[in-house]
Structures are given as C-alpha cells and as structure tokens.
Design a protein around this motif. Structure first.
Motif, PDB file in Angstrom:
ATOM      1  N   LEU A  40      19.140  -3.078  46.649  1.00  0.00           N
ATOM      2  CA  LEU A  40      19.669  -1.637  46.915  1.00  0.00           C
ATOM      3  C   LEU A  40      18.892  -0.421  46.419  1.00  0.00           C
ATOM      4  N   ASP A  41      17.743  -0.358  46.948  1.00  0.00           N
ATOM      5  CA  ASP A  41      17.336   0.572  46.671  1.00  0.00           C
ATOM      6  C   ASP A  41      17.947   1.804  46.770  1.00  0.00           C
ATOM      7  N   LEU A  42      17.101   2.573  45.104  1.00  0.00           N
ATOM      8  CA  LEU A  42      17.561   4.399  45.723  1.00  0.00           C
ATOM      9  C   LEU A  42      16.616   4.664  45.113  1.00  0.00           C
ATOM     10  N   GLU A  43      16.560   5.714  46.281  1.00  0.00           N
ATOM     11  CA  GLU A  43      14.537   6.795  46.046  1.00  0.00           C
ATOM     12  C   GLU A  43      15.724   8.175  46.464  1.00  0.00           C
ATOM     13  N   TYR A  44      15.091   8.993  45.000  1.00  0.00           N
ATOM     14  CA  TYR A  44      14.908  10.233  44.792  1.00  0.00           C
ATOM     15  C   TYR A  44      14.087  11.154  45.398  1.00  0.00           C
ATOM     16  N   THR A  45      13.926  11.703  46.803  1.00  0.00           N
ATOM     17  CA  THR A  45      13.193  12.522  46.943  1.00  0.00           C
ATOM     18  C   THR A  45      12.975  14.469  46.810  1.00  0.00           C
ATOM     19  N   GLY A  46      14.136  14.449  45.621  1.00  0.00           N
ATOM     20  CA  GLY A  46      14.289  16.198  46.080  1.00  0.00           C
ATOM     21  C   GLY A  46      12.808  16.973  44.965  1.00  0.00           C
ATOM     22  N   ASP A  47      12.554  18.458  45.008  1.00  0.00           N
ATOM     23  CA  ASP A  47      11.686  18.806  44.257  1.00  0.00           C
ATOM     24  C   ASP A  47      12.778  18.787  43.132  1.00  0.00           C
ATOM     25  N   ILE A  48      13.723  18.894  42.448  1.00  0.00           N
ATOM     26  CA  ILE A  48      14.290  19.405  41.164  1.00  0.00           C
ATOM     27  C   ILE A  48      14.724  18.574  40.088  1.00  0.00           C
ATOM     28  N   PRO A  49      13.929  17.907  39.307  1.00  0.00           N
ATOM     29  CA  PRO A  49      14.238  16.762  38.524  1.00  0.00           C
ATOM     30  C   PRO A  49      15.687  16.343  38.404  1.00  0.00           C
ATOM     31  N   LEU A  50      15.824  15.189  38.476  1.00  0.00           N
ATOM     32  CA  LEU A  50      17.687  14.473  38.353  1.00  0.00           C
ATOM     33  C   LEU A  50      18.007  14.333  36.601  1.00  0.00           C
ATOM     34  N   ALA A  51      18.891  14.778  36.870  1.00  0.00           N
ATOM     35  CA  ALA A  51      19.510  14.948  35.864  1.00  0.00           C
ATOM     36  C   ALA A  51      20.147  13.424  35.635  1.00  0.00           C
ATOM     37  N   TYR A  52      20.328  12.702  36.432  1.00  0.00           N
ATOM     38  CA  TYR A  52      21.395  11.490  36.161  1.00  0.00           C
ATOM     39  C   TYR A  52      21.946  10.799  37.641  1.00  0.00           C
ATOM     40  N   TRP A  53      22.082   9.891  38.024  1.00  0.00           N
ATOM     41  CA  TRP A  53      22.604   9.074  39.133  1.00  0.00           C
ATOM     42  C   TRP A  53      23.863   7.928  38.648  1.00  0.00           C
ATOM     43  N   ARG A  54      24.511   7.853  39.586  1.00  0.00           N
ATOM     44  CA  ARG A  54      25.572   6.713  39.450  1.00  0.00           C
ATOM     45  C   ARG A  54      25.541   6.348  40.201  1.00  0.00           C
ATOM     46  N   LEU A  55      25.926   4.584  40.484  1.00  0.00           N
ATOM     47  CA  LEU A  55      26.149   4.068  42.123  1.00  0.00           C
ATOM     48  C   LEU A  55      27.577   2.918  40.797  1.00  0.00           C
ATOM     49  N   GLN A  56      28.236   2.572  42.276  1.00  0.00           N
ATOM     50  CA  GLN A  56      29.526   1.807  42.096  1.00  0.00           C
ATOM     51  C   GLN A  56      29.392   1.356  43.562  1.00  0.00           C
ATOM     52  N   ILE A  57      29.814  -0.694  43.181  1.00  0.00           N
ATOM     53  CA  ILE A  57      29.877  -1.067  44.126  1.00  0.00           C
ATOM     54  C   ILE A  57      30.968  -2.225  43.941  1.00  0.00           C
ATOM     55  N   HIS A  58      31.887  -1.510  45.352  1.00  0.00           N
ATOM     56  CA  HIS A  58      33.286  -1.721  45.746  1.00  0.00           C
ATOM     57  C   HIS A  58      33.253  -3.864  46.971  1.00  0.00           C
ATOM     58  N   ASN A  59      34.415  -4.160  46.837  1.00  0.00           N
ATOM     59  CA  ASN A  59      34.539  -5.154  47.629  1.00  0.00           C
ATOM     60  C   ASN A  59      35.821  -4.267  48.155  1.00  0.00           C
ATOM     61  N   GLN A  60      36.199  -5.274  49.116  1.00  0.00           N
ATOM     62  CA  GLN A  60      37.595  -4.497  49.845  1.00  0.00           C
ATOM     63  C   GLN A  60      38.519  -4.457  49.271  1.00  0.00           C
ATOM     64  N   ARG A  61      39.022  -5.109  48.534  1.00  0.00           N
ATOM     65  CA  ARG A  61      39.953  -4.966  47.688  1.00  0.00           C
ATOM     66  C   ARG A  61      39.709  -4.217  46.803  1.00  0.00           C
ATOM     67  N   GLY A  62      39.009  -3.189  46.120  1.00  0.00           N
ATOM     68  CA  GLY A  62      38.575  -2.265  45.397  1.00  0.00           C
ATOM     69  C   GLY A  62      38.292  -3.065  43.642  1.00  0.00           C
ATOM     70  N   ASP A  63      37.851  -3.749  44.385  1.00  0.00           N
ATOM     71  CA  ASP A  63      37.352  -5.048  42.486  1.00  0.00           C
ATOM     72  C   ASP A  63      35.598  -3.766  42.385  1.00  0.00           C
ATOM     73  N   LEU A  64      35.240  -3.609  41.107  1.00  0.00           N
ATOM     74  CA  LEU A  64      34.113  -2.993  41.354  1.00  0.00           C
ATOM     75  C   LEU A  64      33.134  -4.206  40.840  1.00  0.00           C
ATOM     76  N   LEU A  65      31.976  -5.097  41.484  1.00  0.00           N
ATOM     77  CA  LEU A  65      31.417  -5.309  41.584  1.00  0.00           C
ATOM     78  C   LEU A  65      30.137  -5.395  40.977  1.00  0.00           C
ATOM     79  N   SER A  66      30.100  -4.218  41.249  1.00  0.00           N
ATOM     80  CA  SER A  66      28.770  -3.680  39.858  1.00  0.00           C
ATOM     81  C   SER A  66      28.540  -2.614  39.682  1.00  0.00           C
ATOM     82  N   GLU A  67      28.830  -1.670  38.634  1.00  0.00           N
ATOM     83  CA  GLU A  67      27.935  -0.706  38.466  1.00  0.00           C
ATOM     84  C   GLU A  67      26.929  -0.459  37.716  1.00  0.00           C
ATOM     85  N   SER A  68      25.867   0.394  37.306  1.00  0.00           N
ATOM     86  CA  SER A  68      24.954   0.949  36.978  1.00  0.00           C
ATOM     87  C   SER A  68      24.715   2.854  36.852  1.00  0.00           C
TER      88      SER A  68
END
Lengths: 507, 200
Positions: A404-432
């Motif tokens: 999973l490649d995250l890419e920020y293309t804006g001009d303003i410096p980024l403060a933070y990002w957060r990514l959560q992956i879930h399966n169809q049952r809603g279980d959290l598979l990954s968080e970063s």
C-alpha cells in the motif's frame, strides 16, 4: 448675706423657669429636608426634619417656614439633599434673608431590635457660606441597656426623640459671635473648561459663572492666564456667564489655566487655578502582530488568527477600528470600539454574514485614535488556504505481500496521517500512522487472502485542513489469483467501488 | 499578708481582666513628606472611596468626618456641595483618586491648604441576636493643596467589641458609631503628632 442668698435663689428660679433665655437668637434659620442614607441615595426623612425644626424652635431660634424652603429648592432646582454648594447657600442669604442653614443626614437607621439611629447636623452661616458647627449622634438600643436592663428603649420613636435632643444639645447658644467671618473669595461659582486634550491649534473653550448681582457683572472683568497669555473673557448677558476661547499652543505639554476676577468694588482677587488641558500633536505609535502559522513568509489562517495591536508608547485611546479587506479592497469584516484597546482579537476567517471567506490574500488594517484625535494606522497581510490534503493510496501485489503506497502531493506541510485496513467483518487487519509525505506499507497476502478489505485514511496538514476517507469493500482478494487480477488492485479500481469520502475542515 | 486576701485580690483582677475588653489598637500613621506639620487652617474633604460594598458607607463616613473635624477645632472646612461641584466640572468619578494636578485644581478652587481623602477598606455589621458587631477598616490620606502630593496616610481598623470597657458597656453597636470613634482617634493622633497646625 441674706440678701445675696435671695438674689441667687431668684436667679436660679428664673433660670429654671425660662431655660431658653440663653438661646435668644437673631436671624432666621432654615432647615433643609434631612437626607436619609438608610433609604439609599437621596432618601428623604421629613419626620425627623420636623423634629429637628421643632427642637430648634424650642431653643428660641427663628425658623423659616418649610414652604419657603421647598419653594427655594424648586426655584433653584435643588434635587439633592444633605449638602449644598456655596453659591446656593449665599443665595439663601441674598434672596431670602436667611442667616443660617441647617443640613442634616440620617447616617444610619435600624428599625428592628436593636434599634439604631445616626444623625449628623451641620450649621452653615449663609453670609459667607462657613460651616460653623456640626455634630454627630449615633445611638443604638443596645447602648442604653443598664446593669439590670432597665433603661432599654421601647421603640424607634423614643430613640428618634433622644437622638434629636442629643444632636441639638451642643448647638452654640449665640451664633452671632461664633466663627470668624470668611472673606467671600470664591466669586467663581462654576468653571467649565474643555476639551481636556487637544491637538495644536485646536480651540479651547472656557465658560465661567461669577457670583454677584447681574448689574454688577457688567463692571466685572475676568482674566484667564494660560501659557504666558492673558485672555479676557466676554460677558454674555443672556447666559449670565463669561466665555473665552483661544487656540492651543504648538508645544506638546500640559497647560494650567488660572483665572482672576476683578470688580470695581472689590478690586482684583487672587488667581485661582481652575483647570488644565493637554496639547498632544503626536500620533500614537502602533504595532500590529499576527499570531498564526507562517508559510512562505506570510501568516496563514489556521482555524483562526490572533491579532495583537500594541502601542509602542502606551497612552489612553479614544477609539479603534479593525477592518479585513480582500485582495480587491472589498471590506470583508469590520469591528470598532471606544476607550481601551483590546489586548487581542481573533478572526476565524468569516465574513460579515458569518460565512467562511474564500481562499486568497486578505489585508488586516488597524486604526487607533488618541484622545486628541491623532490617528495611527497599520496593516498586515494574511492568506487563507482551505484545501483538502491531497493524498493518494495505491495498492499492488509485491511478491507475497500486498503493498500500500501512500503519496502526499499537497504544498502545505503535512501534520500527520493514519491508515486503518479492515476486513468485511470489521476486524482491524492493520493500522499505521506517520508524518512522512510518502510511505509504503506491506501486508502479507496470507492475511488478506479470501477477504473483502476496506480502508480508512485520515490526514491533516499544518493549517488544520483535514482529510477523512472511508473506502468500503475495496476489493476481494482471492486465493491464488493471477497477476492480471492482482494488477487490478489499483487506485483506478477504487473509483469503481462505493466511496464514502468525507472532507471536513475544523473552521 | 493573709493568703486568703491575696487569693481574693487575684480572683478579682482575673475577673476584671476577663470582663474588660482590650482596645489597645491605635491608628498608624505613615508620613511621606519630610517636614510635616503643615500649616493648614482651610481644609477640604474629598469624597470617600468605598471598597467595602457597604451601601452608602462612603457618604456616612464623609459626613461623620466633616462633623468631627469641625467639632475638633474651627477649621475653615470646604462645603461638600462645593467639592462635588468641582468633581463634576473636572469630570472626576468619586471612587477614583484625583491626580496631583487635579488635587491642585481642587485645592485652588476651594481655597484650602490641605485635602483629606478617605478610603473604606472594610465595613460591615455582624448581627448576633440582639447585638450588632460592626467592623471597620479605613485609611485617611492627606494631600498638600499646593502641589497635590501625599503628605501622610493613616490606617485604622477596629470592631465594635474593641471598645468594650466592662461587660457590654462601651460597645459600639453601629458602623456610624464605630466610625465616629475611630475618626476621633485619628484626629487626636494627628493633633498629638502635631501634623496639622493652624495658628489662626
């Protein structure tokens, strides 16, 4: 010897029968209605006024009828009690032939046990407005308790009678020779001088009221001394006062104003300092500071911007004005006020109607006026940027992992990002989470195989602009799928799925 | 001496001590100018500043002070009406101290040598059944009429029970009564210290 004894007895008898002989008074005395402070400001106590008047009459004073006093108060618009200025006091003498004036105040009154009553009386000679005598009496029911409680007061009326009696007890027996006469020096009854602070060259006005009969005022001259100048005041027949005006000098400083009144009869009187004014020709020194996020050398709105006006040399301010204009000069927001300069303002990027303003450059202008009317102005620029952080997520299969490649293309410096992956049952598979502008995350294919996965991405830039993206049922990752199928796991496929993108800004 | 007599005397002294109040607190004066006393026969009293919240407290003590001053000796006291008129003309609020420049103007207009200003720091009446215990803390400031400078300040704080002589005798039962006693003590102290002199 026997004759002496008879004489002494006769004297004692006469003194006992006619106790008021010692108070033979000449001259009329007026008792103004008593002020009652227990009833708040300007309270009135007519009952005690009557008792004081009766008490004085019993002591042989010639009292002025109450109606005459009320008529004087109405005619001269005396709307207050308990005190009177010299000009009014002398008017009592000149117009009504009253020799003495009694002013009284009920300082305290408690109608429930223990009863308490405080009375202050003042006796003023009207001819020269001199306070000759004054006396305070404060009695309380609790004061009067004897050893066996025998002398306890029964009611308020008894206390009132005691207080009045006690108050009048020390009044001088012969007022004629009491208190050395004062020279009537205060010919000036009132002085109105203004403005208090002016710019160089502004006009100063002075209005003076001089005591005396109107016929005498024609022969009176009033001289005003200021800044080594002498200004003669003109008599205004209609207003019965003297007026003068003059331009303020150029030098910035305080100018005391003294007045001398002279008449043909009394000659020149002592100079009286009547007031002062300040010449201020210097504009306030104003500094404006914006507290917010700085980007490329300009302050950028981050939720709000704090505007801090500051006077380099503190001085009283008469009014201030703040205006926000867009890059075309149109007024977006304005506010103003009087007197004290607020320490700080907050602008939340809203226009007059409360709606958020469009992105762009804005000018914050601040103007202050000092008490003399000198103004100072300063301005600062600010930029408003409200854009969703531009972030893309691309998925592809790399070996036995899902990348999973995250890419920020804006001009303003980024403060933070957060990514959560879930399966169809809603279980959290990954968080970063992180603050980097690009990042690759790897998920083992074994973990996601045979499941429908979805993701939630949130991010915020330094200005507070936020991105919240929720993509449900992104894709079904099948077991042993071909590379071609795996290749479909791209951003292009994201668009085909049901997207729930929420972009919010915390403004 | 008979020990029984000594015991009896001791008990009598103890009873007297317990029954009598202690009113040793005297006003305290702080002088700011190098050379009081001030030759002052004409006196102006400025409106009192009331920081206590007691309704009309400033006007009560103003009138009491005026009466005590004129009772003490025949000062030439400026009339309250004249002081108020000048305050109005100078746009002065009664609860704010005038500046030295304004003091000079007030003194010149009134024709007085000194100005006395009062400040009420605490003023209250505590009701306890049939008894009332007033409490008062005041400051008097004396200013020169010539240059408007502060000459001396006097602080005085007391409560009604401080004036107890024996049992309930001598108690002050109202703020005006207490104020009168305290102001009188201040004026006596000024006289003792020779702060105000009038050879008129």
């Amino acid at each position: 010897m026997a004759r002496h004894k008879i004489l002494i007895l006769l004297v004692l008898l006469v003194a006992g029968l006619f106790p008021q002989v010692g108070f033979s008074q000449s001259g009329r005395i007026a008792v103004l209605p008593l002020e009652d402070l227990s009833q708040g400001a300007n309270g009135l106590n007519l009952a005690l006024t009557g008792q004081v008047r009766d008490g004085m009459r019993d002591r042989g004073f010639s009292m002025v009828p109450r109606e005459e006093i009320i008529a004087f108060m109405v005619k001269n618009r005396v709307r207050w009690l308990g005190y009177l200025g010299s000009s009014y006091v002398r008017r009592l003498h000149d117009e009504l032939g009253i020799e003495y004036l009694v002013l009284g105040v009920v300082t305290q009154r408690r109608d429930k046990r223990p009863f308490a009553l405080g009375l202050t009386l003042q006796l003023i000679r009207t001819k020269d407005a001199r306070l000759l005598w004054a006396h305070n009496v404060e009695l309380c029911g609790a004061d009067e308790i004897g050893l066996l409680g025998l002398a306890q007061l029964r009611d308020m009326a008894e206390l009132e009678a005691q207080v009045v009696e006690e108050a009048l007890r020390t009044i001088p027996a012969d007022l004629q020779d009491y208190g050395r006469p004062l020279a009537v020096r205060d010919a000036l009854e009132s002085v109105v001088l203004g403005p208090e602070i002016v710019k160089p060259g502004d006009m100063i006005y002075c209005r003076l009221k001089v005591g005396g009969l109107p016929a005498d005022l024609f022969k009176t001259s009033v001289s005003i001394f200021v800044d080594e100048r002498i200004i003669e005041a003109r008599y205004q027949k209609d207003e019965k006062n003297f007026v003068a005006s003059w331009p303020a000098a150029a030098k910035n400083e305080s100018y005391p104003v003294t007045v001398a009144v002279s008449s043909a009869d009394a000659g020149e009187q002592q100079e009286v300092l009547v007031g002062s004014y300040v010449v201020d020709g210097q504009a306030p020194m104003l500094d404006l500071e914006l507290k917010g996020q700085e980007l490329n050398g300009i302050t950028v709105l981050q939720k709000r911007v704090i505007i801090m006006p500051r006077l380099k040399k503190p001085e009283p301010i008469s009014r201030w004005l703040i205006t926000v204009r867009d890059d075309k000069g149109a007024e977006v927001m304005t506010d103003d006020g009087r007197h004290n300069l607020p320490a700080r303002f907050s602008w939340w990027g809203q226009g007059k109607n409360g709606a958020l303003v469009a992105d762009g450059f804005y000018n914050i202008g601040f103007t202050v006026w000092d008490r003399a009317g000198n103004s100072a102005q300063t301005a600062e620029s600010i930029q408003v940027i409200r854009q969703e952080p531009q972030m893309a997520l691309v998925m592809k299969e790399v070996g036995k992992s899902l990348a999973l490649d995250l890419e920020y293309t804006g001009d303003i410096p980024l403060a933070y990002w957060r990514l959560q992956i879930h399966n169809q049952r809603g279980d959290l598979l990954s968080e970063s989470s992180g603050t980097e502008e690009s990042r690759r995350l790897l998920l083992p294919l074994a973990m996601v195989a045979g499941q429908d996965i979805s993701y939630q991405l949130s991010a915020q830039d330094m200005l507070g602009n936020r991105l919240r993206r929720h993509v449900a049922a992104l894709v079904s990752v099948k077991e042993k799928e071909t590379e071609a199928e795996a290749g479909l796991l791209t951003g292009a496929q994201e668009k085909k799925t049901a997207l729930h993108e929420i972009w919010t800004q915390d403004f | 001496m008979d020990p029984r007599f000594l015991t009896l005397m001791g008990m009598a002294f103890l009873c007297l001590h317990l029954l009598s109040g202690c009113s040793s607190t005297r006003p305290s004066v702080q002088e700011f100018k190098v050379a009081p006393p001030v030759q002052a026969c004409r006196v102006g009293v400025l409106p009192f500043v009331n920081r206590s919240g007691y309704d009309q407290g400033e006007r009560i003590l103003y009138r009491v002070l005026l009466a005590e001053l004129v009772s003490q000796r025949p000062w030439h006291l400026a009339l309250e009406g004249d002081v108020r008129l000048i305050y109005r003309e100078l746009r002065l609020r009664p609860w704010i101290w005038p500046s030295p420049e304004q003091m000079r103007i007030i003194a010149s207009r009134l024709g007085v040598d000194i100005l006395v200003g009062g400040e009420i720091l605490e003023m209250e009446e505590q009701v306890q059944g049939e008894r009332v215990n007033p409490r008062l803390k005041i400051q008097l400031h004396v200013y020169s009429g010539k240059d408007g400078t502060l000459l001396w300040t006097t602080y005085h704080g007391k409560q009604g029970t401080d004036y107890r002589k024996i049992m309930h005798f001598g108690l002050s039962n109202s703020v005006s009564q207490l104020g009168k006693k305290m102001l009188k003590e201040i004026l006596i102290l000024w006289e003792e210290k020779g702060l105000l002199v009038c050879s008129d």
